[in-house]
Design a protein around this motif. Structure first.
Motif, PDB file in Angstrom:
ATOM      1  N   SER A 125       0.853  -1.185   0.000  1.00  0.00           N
ATOM      2  CA  SER A 125       0.000   0.000   0.000  1.00  0.00           C
ATOM      3  C   SER A 125       0.886   1.231   0.000  1.00  0.00           C
ATOM      4  CB  SER A 125      -0.894   0.028   1.236  1.00  0.00           C
ATOM      5  OG  SER A 125      -1.783  -1.043   1.230  1.00  0.00           O
ATOM      6  N   ILE A 126       0.502   2.193  -0.796  1.00  0.00           N
ATOM      7  CA  ILE A 126       1.262   3.441  -0.834  1.00  0.00           C
ATOM      8  C   ILE A 126       0.302   4.619  -0.779  1.00  0.00           C
ATOM      9  CG2 ILE A 126       3.165   2.469  -2.166  1.00  0.00           C
ATOM     10  CD1 ILE A 126       1.942   4.219  -4.556  1.00  0.00           C
ATOM     11  N   THR A 127       0.838   5.741  -0.358  1.00  0.00           N
ATOM     12  CA  THR A 127       0.149   7.013  -0.460  1.00  0.00           C
ATOM     13  C   THR A 127       0.985   7.865  -1.401  1.00  0.00           C
ATOM     14  OG1 THR A 127      -0.696   6.819   1.785  1.00  0.00           O
ATOM     15  CG2 THR A 127      -0.706   9.010   0.808  1.00  0.00           C
ATOM     16  N   ALA A 128       0.374   8.361  -2.452  1.00  0.00           N
ATOM     17  CA  ALA A 128       1.106   9.101  -3.483  1.00  0.00           C
ATOM     18  C   ALA A 128       1.682  10.387  -2.899  1.00  0.00           C
ATOM     19  CB  ALA A 128       0.193   9.413  -4.656  1.00  0.00           C
ATOM     20  N   GLU A 129       2.979  10.560  -3.109  1.00  0.00           N
ATOM     21  CA  GLU A 129       3.661  11.771  -2.650  1.00  0.00           C
ATOM     22  C   GLU A 129       3.532  12.899  -3.677  1.00  0.00           C
ATOM     23  OE1 GLU A 129       5.195  12.042   0.338  1.00  0.00           O
ATOM     24  OE2 GLU A 129       4.559   9.994   0.804  1.00  0.00           O
ATOM     25  N   LYS A 130       3.315  12.513  -4.933  1.00  0.00           N
ATOM     26  CA  LYS A 130       3.207  13.513  -6.002  1.00  0.00           C
ATOM     27  C   LYS A 130       2.263  12.996  -7.086  1.00  0.00           C
ATOM     28  CE  LYS A 130       7.751  11.956  -6.876  1.00  0.00           C
ATOM     29  NZ  LYS A 130       8.615  12.178  -5.861  1.00  0.00           N
ATOM     30  N   ASP A 131       1.768  13.910  -7.894  1.00  0.00           N
ATOM     31  CA  ASP A 131       0.907  13.538  -9.007  1.00  0.00           C
ATOM     32  C   ASP A 131       1.724  12.799 -10.063  1.00  0.00           C
ATOM     33  OD1 ASP A 131      -1.058  14.895  -7.710  1.00  0.00           O
ATOM     34  OD2 ASP A 131      -1.159  16.590  -9.088  1.00  0.00           O
ATOM     35  N   GLY A 132       1.085  11.850 -10.742  1.00  0.00           N
ATOM     36  CA  GLY A 132       1.776  11.196 -11.842  1.00  0.00           C
ATOM     37  C   GLY A 132       1.369   9.746 -12.003  1.00  0.00           C
ATOM     38  N   ARG A 133       2.097   9.080 -12.881  1.00  0.00           N
ATOM     39  CA  ARG A 133       1.820   7.693 -13.238  1.00  0.00           C
ATOM     40  C   ARG A 133       2.696   6.768 -12.397  1.00  0.00           C
ATOM     41  NH1 ARG A 133       1.041   6.311 -19.391  1.00  0.00           N
ATOM     42  NH2 ARG A 133      -0.883   7.319 -18.804  1.00  0.00           N
ATOM     43  N   TYR A 134       2.052   5.945 -11.604  1.00  0.00           N
ATOM     44  CA  TYR A 134       2.734   4.948 -10.786  1.00  0.00           C
ATOM     45  C   TYR A 134       2.644   3.617 -11.515  1.00  0.00           C
ATOM     46  CZ  TYR A 134       3.078   8.234  -6.937  1.00  0.00           C
ATOM     47  OH  TYR A 134       3.402   9.301  -6.155  1.00  0.00           O
ATOM     48  N   GLU A 135       3.781   2.955 -11.680  1.00  0.00           N
ATOM     49  CA  GLU A 135       3.842   1.721 -12.448  1.00  0.00           C
ATOM     50  C   GLU A 135       4.187   0.554 -11.523  1.00  0.00           C
ATOM     51  OE1 GLU A 135       5.697   0.572 -16.711  1.00  0.00           O
ATOM     52  OE2 GLU A 135       7.150   1.308 -15.249  1.00  0.00           O
ATOM     53  N   TYR A 136       3.492  -0.581 -11.726  1.00  0.00           N
ATOM     54  CA  TYR A 136       3.812  -1.788 -10.975  1.00  0.00           C
ATOM     55  C   TYR A 136       3.997  -2.929 -11.969  1.00  0.00           C
ATOM     56  CZ  TYR A 136      -1.283  -2.227 -11.388  1.00  0.00           C
ATOM     57  OH  TYR A 136      -2.556  -2.266 -11.858  1.00  0.00           O
ATOM     58  N   CYS A 137       5.018  -3.772 -11.680  1.00  0.00           N
ATOM     59  CA  CYS A 137       5.408  -4.819 -12.614  1.00  0.00           C
ATOM     60  C   CYS A 137       5.520  -6.160 -11.915  1.00  0.00           C
ATOM     61  CB  CYS A 137       6.766  -4.495 -13.250  1.00  0.00           C
ATOM     62  SG  CYS A 137       6.770  -2.997 -14.244  1.00  0.00           S
ATOM     63  N   PHE A 138       5.179  -7.210 -12.660  1.00  0.00           N
ATOM     64  CA  PHE A 138       5.377  -8.592 -12.247  1.00  0.00           C
ATOM     65  C   PHE A 138       6.413  -9.179 -13.194  1.00  0.00           C
ATOM     66  CE2 PHE A 138       1.007  -7.514 -11.195  1.00  0.00           C
ATOM     67  CZ  PHE A 138       0.977  -7.844  -9.846  1.00  0.00           C
ATOM     68  N   SER A 139       7.509  -9.689 -12.646  1.00  0.00           N
ATOM     69  CA  SER A 139       8.595 -10.185 -13.479  1.00  0.00           C
ATOM     70  C   SER A 139       8.828 -11.668 -13.251  1.00  0.00           C
ATOM     71  CB  SER A 139       9.882  -9.418 -13.159  1.00  0.00           C
ATOM     72  OG  SER A 139      10.980 -10.015 -13.829  1.00  0.00           O
ATOM     73  N   ASN A 140       8.937 -12.387 -14.360  1.00  0.00           N
ATOM     74  CA  ASN A 140       9.272 -13.814 -14.335  1.00  0.00           C
ATOM     75  C   ASN A 140      10.599 -14.024 -15.064  1.00  0.00           C
ATOM     76  OD1 ASN A 140       8.967 -16.526 -13.860  1.00  0.00           O
ATOM     77  ND2 ASN A 140       7.573 -16.877 -15.558  1.00  0.00           N
ATOM     78  N   GLN A 141      11.478 -13.028 -14.999  1.00  0.00           N
ATOM     79  CA  GLN A 141      12.735 -13.078 -15.732  1.00  0.00           C
ATOM     80  C   GLN A 141      13.718 -14.080 -15.137  1.00  0.00           C
ATOM     81  OE1 GLN A 141      13.610  -8.873 -15.757  1.00  0.00           O
ATOM     82  NE2 GLN A 141      12.804  -8.678 -17.830  1.00  0.00           N
ATOM     83  N   MET A 142      13.502 -14.489 -13.872  1.00  0.00           N
ATOM     84  CA  MET A 142      14.401 -15.467 -13.264  1.00  0.00           C
ATOM     85  C   MET A 142      14.145 -16.872 -13.785  1.00  0.00           C
ATOM     86  SD  MET A 142      11.517 -15.543 -11.483  1.00  0.00           S
ATOM     87  CE  MET A 142      11.031 -15.000  -9.893  1.00  0.00           C
TER      88      MET A 142
END
Length: 175
Positions: A60-77
């Protein structure tokens, strides 16, 4: 539910305003060792949260600034196993408490948060039930085939014993 193929990553984004809250909950349902890498970045590409090789997680986060927040799921391992990931994103739009806030509106917000929590828990239980059912069906198949193999071995041993014992009772005549 998304499929993250081997050696790949899948990214999503949310546009947030200052003081908005966002929660991401995820669980790996199937594939490999049921682990995945997860990270969340702010609009300036700074990593806010990072989970390495986890099967479930909540951030959970609270946005510190306006903008686009990105979240990623990686299976590169992983180079072989694809992963199925179930995730939920929900947020709370910040409303200033300075104005007159009706008690009813405050209660509605509280109920909405509780309802979201119940929905997330129910989806988690569904994914867990699916995984346990798959395990039970796999175990049942193994027991069935092991039993068939044991029955075949038993019949083979019985046939060999009958043949071997018959040879004791045969009369061998020497001329």
């Amino acid at each position: 539910m998304i499929e993250v193929t081997a050696s790949r990553k899948e990214c999503f984004f949310e546009d947030l305003h200052e003081h908005d809250q966002m929660t991401v909950t995820y669980q790996v349902g199937e594939g490999g060792h049921l682990d995945i890498d997860f990270w969340l970045t702010d609009p300036e590409n700074n990593v806010v949260t990072k989970h390495i090789r986890e099967s479930t997680g909540t951030t959970s986060i609270t946005a510190e600034k306006d903008g686009r927040y990105e979240y990623c799921f990686s299976n590169q391992m992983s180079t072989v196993a694809d992963k199925m990931v179930s995730f939920n994103v929900h947020g709370i739009i910040y409303v200033s408490e300075e104005g007159e806030c009706l008690p009813l509106a405050r209660e509605i917000r509280s109920l909405a948060i509780g309802l979201t929590s119940v929905k997330d828990e129910q989806e988690y239980i569904v994914v867990r039930e699916r995984r346990h059912r798959d395990t039970a069906e796999s175990t049942c198949d193994r027991v069935k085939w092991w039993s068939v193999l044991q029955a075949l071995v038993l019949f083979a041993v019985v046939a060999w014993q009958v043949y071997y014992l018959k040879s004791f009772f045969e009369v061998k005549r020497v001329i």
